[in-house]
Design a protein around this motif. Structure first.
Motif, PDB file in Angstrom:
ATOM      1  N   GLU A 196      35.767  31.807  35.274  1.00 29.26           N
ATOM      2  CA  GLU A 196      37.066  31.550  34.628  1.00 29.26           C
ATOM      3  C   GLU A 196      37.616  32.809  33.955  1.00 29.26           C
ATOM      4  O   GLU A 196      38.830  33.014  33.882  1.00 29.26           O
ATOM      5  CB  GLU A 196      36.943  30.414  33.614  1.00 29.26           C
ATOM      6  CG  GLU A 196      36.831  29.030  34.233  1.00 29.26           C
ATOM      7  CD  GLU A 196      38.046  28.669  35.088  1.00 29.26           C
ATOM      8  OE1 GLU A 196      39.166  29.127  34.790  1.00 29.26           O
ATOM      9  OE2 GLU A 196      37.858  27.949  36.085  1.00 29.26           O
ATOM     10  N   GLN A 197      36.714  33.656  33.448  1.00 29.33           N
ATOM     11  CA  GLN A 197      37.154  34.907  32.821  1.00 29.33           C
ATOM     12  C   GLN A 197      37.856  35.821  33.828  1.00 29.33           C
ATOM     13  O   GLN A 197      38.594  36.723  33.455  1.00 29.33           O
ATOM     14  CB  GLN A 197      35.958  35.650  32.212  1.00 29.33           C
ATOM     15  CG  GLN A 197      35.346  34.963  31.010  1.00 29.33           C
ATOM     16  CD  GLN A 197      33.994  35.563  30.633  1.00 29.33           C
ATOM     17  OE1 GLN A 197      33.717  36.722  30.936  1.00 29.33           O
ATOM     18  NE2 GLN A 197      33.148  34.776  29.973  1.00 29.33           N
ATOM     19  N   ARG A 198      37.595  35.569  35.133  1.00 32.93           N
ATOM     20  CA  ARG A 198      38.171  36.439  36.176  1.00 32.93           C
ATOM     21  C   ARG A 198      39.377  35.817  36.869  1.00 32.93           C
ATOM     22  O   ARG A 198      39.924  36.407  37.778  1.00 32.93           O
ATOM     23  CB  ARG A 198      37.092  36.744  37.216  1.00 32.93           C
ATOM     24  CG  ARG A 198      36.138  37.767  36.632  1.00 32.93           C
ATOM     25  CD  ARG A 198      34.777  37.664  37.187  1.00 32.93           C
ATOM     26  NE  ARG A 198      33.849  38.214  36.198  1.00 32.93           N
ATOM     27  CZ  ARG A 198      32.593  38.474  36.447  1.00 32.93           C
ATOM     28  NH1 ARG A 198      32.112  38.224  37.637  1.00 32.93           N
ATOM     29  NH2 ARG A 198      31.818  38.946  35.516  1.00 32.93           N
ATOM     30  N   ARG A 199      39.735  34.600  36.438  1.00 33.92           N
ATOM     31  CA  ARG A 199      40.905  33.958  37.048  1.00 33.92           C
ATOM     32  C   ARG A 199      42.149  34.808  36.766  1.00 33.92           C
ATOM     33  O   ARG A 199      42.467  35.100  35.614  1.00 33.92           O
ATOM     34  CB  ARG A 199      41.085  32.548  36.488  1.00 33.92           C
ATOM     35  CG  ARG A 199      42.119  31.733  37.253  1.00 33.92           C
ATOM     36  CD  ARG A 199      42.262  30.338  36.699  1.00 33.92           C
ATOM     37  NE  ARG A 199      41.106  29.485  36.927  1.00 33.92           N
ATOM     38  CZ  ARG A 199      40.849  28.850  38.077  1.00 33.92           C
ATOM     39  NH1 ARG A 199      41.661  28.996  39.110  1.00 33.92           N
ATOM     40  NH2 ARG A 199      39.782  28.077  38.190  1.00 33.92           N
ATOM     41  N   GLY A 200      42.822  35.206  37.826  1.00 31.54           N
ATOM     42  CA  GLY A 200      44.002  36.062  37.684  1.00 31.54           C
ATOM     43  C   GLY A 200      43.678  37.524  37.464  1.00 31.54           C
ATOM     44  O   GLY A 200      44.563  38.372  37.416  1.00 31.54           O
ATOM     45  N   ARG A 201      42.365  37.828  37.334  1.00 29.89           N
ATOM     46  CA  ARG A 201      41.935  39.227  37.154  1.00 29.89           C
ATOM     47  C   ARG A 201      40.781  39.510  38.108  1.00 29.89           C
ATOM     48  O   ARG A 201      39.640  39.706  37.682  1.00 29.89           O
ATOM     49  CB  ARG A 201      41.474  39.469  35.706  1.00 29.89           C
ATOM     50  CG  ARG A 201      42.581  39.329  34.670  1.00 29.89           C
ATOM     51  CD  ARG A 201      42.142  39.854  33.309  1.00 29.89           C
ATOM     52  NE  ARG A 201      41.105  39.016  32.720  1.00 29.89           N
ATOM     53  CZ  ARG A 201      41.351  37.905  32.031  1.00 29.89           C
ATOM     54  NH1 ARG A 201      42.591  37.497  31.842  1.00 29.89           N
ATOM     55  NH2 ARG A 201      40.370  37.190  31.512  1.00 29.89           N
ATOM     56  N   PRO A 202      41.044  39.505  39.443  1.00 33.31           N
ATOM     57  CA  PRO A 202      39.968  39.667  40.433  1.00 33.31           C
ATOM     58  C   PRO A 202      39.219  40.983  40.242  1.00 33.31           C
ATOM     59  O   PRO A 202      39.828  42.014  39.953  1.00 33.31           O
ATOM     60  CB  PRO A 202      40.685  39.628  41.784  1.00 33.31           C
ATOM     61  CG  PRO A 202      42.133  39.747  41.501  1.00 33.31           C
ATOM     62  CD  PRO A 202      42.357  39.349  40.082  1.00 33.31           C
ATOM     63  N   SER A 203      37.875  40.903  40.363  1.00 34.71           N
ATOM     64  CA  SER A 203      37.049  42.091  40.104  1.00 34.71           C
ATOM     65  C   SER A 203      36.126  42.441  41.269  1.00 34.71           C
ATOM     66  O   SER A 203      35.180  43.199  41.108  1.00 34.71           O
ATOM     67  CB  SER A 203      36.227  41.876  38.824  1.00 34.71           C
ATOM     68  OG  SER A 203      35.526  40.648  38.889  1.00 34.71           O
ATOM     69  N   GLY A 204      36.371  41.853  42.448  1.00 35.77           N
ATOM     70  CA  GLY A 204      35.628  42.285  43.636  1.00 35.77           C
ATOM     71  C   GLY A 204      34.312  41.590  43.872  1.00 35.77           C
ATOM     72  O   GLY A 204      33.651  41.837  44.874  1.00 35.77           O
ATOM     73  N   ASP A 205      33.882  40.695  42.958  1.00 33.25           N
ATOM     74  CA  ASP A 205      32.609  39.995  43.150  1.00 33.25           C
ATOM     75  C   ASP A 205      32.875  38.589  43.697  1.00 33.25           C
ATOM     76  O   ASP A 205      34.016  38.152  43.836  1.00 33.25           O
ATOM     77  CB  ASP A 205      31.826  39.938  41.841  1.00 33.25           C
ATOM     78  CG  ASP A 205      32.669  39.360  40.713  1.00 33.25           C
ATOM     79  OD1 ASP A 205      32.976  38.161  40.765  1.00 33.25           O
ATOM     80  OD2 ASP A 205      33.039  40.131  39.802  1.00 33.25           O
ATOM     81  N   MET A 206      31.795  37.845  43.996  1.00 34.84           N
ATOM     82  CA  MET A 206      31.943  36.545  44.642  1.00 34.84           C
ATOM     83  C   MET A 206      32.519  35.478  43.716  1.00 34.84           C
ATOM     84  O   MET A 206      33.329  34.651  44.134  1.00 34.84           O
ATOM     85  CB  MET A 206      30.603  36.088  45.218  1.00 34.84           C
ATOM     86  CG  MET A 206      30.182  36.914  46.422  1.00 34.84           C
ATOM     87  SD  MET A 206      28.609  36.392  47.102  1.00 34.84           S
ATOM     88  CE  MET A 206      29.057  34.827  47.838  1.00 34.84           C
TER      89      MET A 206
END
Length: 394
Positions: A196-206
């Motif tokens: 959820e911390q990466r929703r809207g902020r994609p960081s290249g991991d699965m």
């Protein structure tokens, strides 16, 4: 001792160092052997392979076990299994093409070198704690996007989940199952929060790929994301720990083959396949017939627990010539080390890369190494069988 006590004896901890004589007894007793508790064992290669491909055999044990959540796709049947497995595999890259896993080769080689920096001559190391465990757990955490400082959290969770999947006839598994369920929930919640911390902020991991999928039809629900991420994390390292550790143990017991591989490193991929046959990380899988099924003249009733003893099938003389011999040059090696059928291990490419990198780096140092303890202490689990520690002196 009678054949109907075989599962009890196979799962008895005293037989963990060498269950293979019991598997030979199982094959001699017949392709299918009924146990005192009403379950069935299947130990011959061709019958196991046929049942792994039989759509009447269910991997979904919800009808037999109390559970409050939907199982991971490993324990679901088609079409739901196919849908979730396909969604889980998307971030790995398209089938049969270089994807995220293949791109990890350099990283895996670097991690291997890092772990081996302290392996000095004259030093005693534990192959499990110092090498075989940290390598795959770090790799799967990097793939998923778990911060390095959080990696130690997973050992306790994973141990509880794996213990709950163990087969122990006659034992009340309520407490083990409860602990496993609790660990699964906690781990799933942690991974969902991370995603959820990466929703809207994609960081290249699965995890980032799962939560930022643009197509609504291809998105996992929160529950599916939790179960899939937990499965990826546990399946992504547990079996590889055993594969690497069993590999080192086998090579130190077969010095001639160790020398052969040192001189001919190109044989390593075939050696890993032979290890998957000879000392596989997964020894058995449970299936439940959805209808009465006839196997080699024995009728297995609908709803019965059936243990497919993959490790026994891998040593079946009707399928493999001289099956108890470890032969890294074996030409015909269609083993059951990764299962077969729709549940064929989808992490197999990653496990192969990790095992080849790990053993390739270790082999030059094993020539003068010696086992401190043989047999070493084994893990409790009979299904996911491997040493808990493997002390060696370099």
């Amino acid at each position: 001792m009678t054949a109907d006590t075989l599962l009890e004896r196979i799962t008895d901890y005293t037989n963990r160092p060498n269950p293979y004589p019991l598997y030979a007894e199982l094959r001699e007793a017949g392709p299918v052997v009924r146990q005192a508790d009403g379950s069935y064992l299947v130990g011959t290669y061709h019958e196991i392979a046929a049942l792994l491909h039989d759509p009447r055999m269910s991997a979904d044990s919800r009808s037999r076990a109390e559970t409050t959540h939907k199982p991971p796709f490993l324990r679901l049947d088609d079409p739901e299994h196919h849908r979730l497995r396909t969604l889980a595999m998307r971030p790995f890259g398209p089938p049969h093409s270089p994807g995220r896993v293949d791109a990890m080769r350099g990283e895996i080689a670097r991690l291997t070198d890092e772990l081996m920096e302290g392996f000095q001559a004259g030093r005693q190391i534990d192959v499990v704690d110092d090498f075989a465990y940290p390598l795959p757990v770090t790799v799967i955490c990097r793939l998923l996007g778990v911060p390095r400082e959080d990696e130690p959290l997973f050992r306790e969770w994973a141990d509880a989940v794996v213990a709950s999947a163990d087969v122990r006839p006659g034992e009340d598994s309520t407490e083990r199952n409860r602990a496993g369920e609790q660990a699964r929930v906690e781990m799933g919640q942690y991974l969902v929060n991370l995603a959820e911390q990466r929703r809207g902020r994609p960081s290249g991991d699965m995890l980032s790929a799962f939560v930022n999928e643009p197509d609504p039809a291809l998105r996992l629900s929160q529950e599916e994301l939790a179960e899939t991420a937990v499965l990826l994390l546990i399946a992504g390292h547990e079996t590889t720990v055993n594969l690497i550790t069993n590999g080192v143990l086998t090579l130190l017991r077969h010095r001639e083959q160790l020398d052969h591989l040192h001189k001919e490193p190109d044989l390593l991929p075939r050696a890993v396949e032979e290890l998957l046959r000879y000392e596989p990380p997964v020894h058995m899988r449970e299936r439940i017939p959805r209808a009465d099924i006839d196997v080699a003249g024995t009728t297995i009733p609908e709803g019965t627990s059936v243990q497919l003893v993959l490790a026994s099938g891998n040593r079946d003389p009707k399928r493999f010539q001289d099956p108890d011999r470890f032969d890294p040059t074996r030409p015909d090696n269609e083993h059951l080390g990764f299962g077969s059928g729709i549940h064929l291990c989808y992490g197999a490419p990653l496990a192969r890369i990790e095992a080849q990198a790990a053993l390739g780096a270790l082999i030059p140092r094993l020539g003068t190494a010696r086992l401190v303890e043989d047999p070493p202490p084994y893990r409790q689990n009979a299904m996911l069988r491997g040493p808990r520690h493997l002390p060696i002196e370099l």
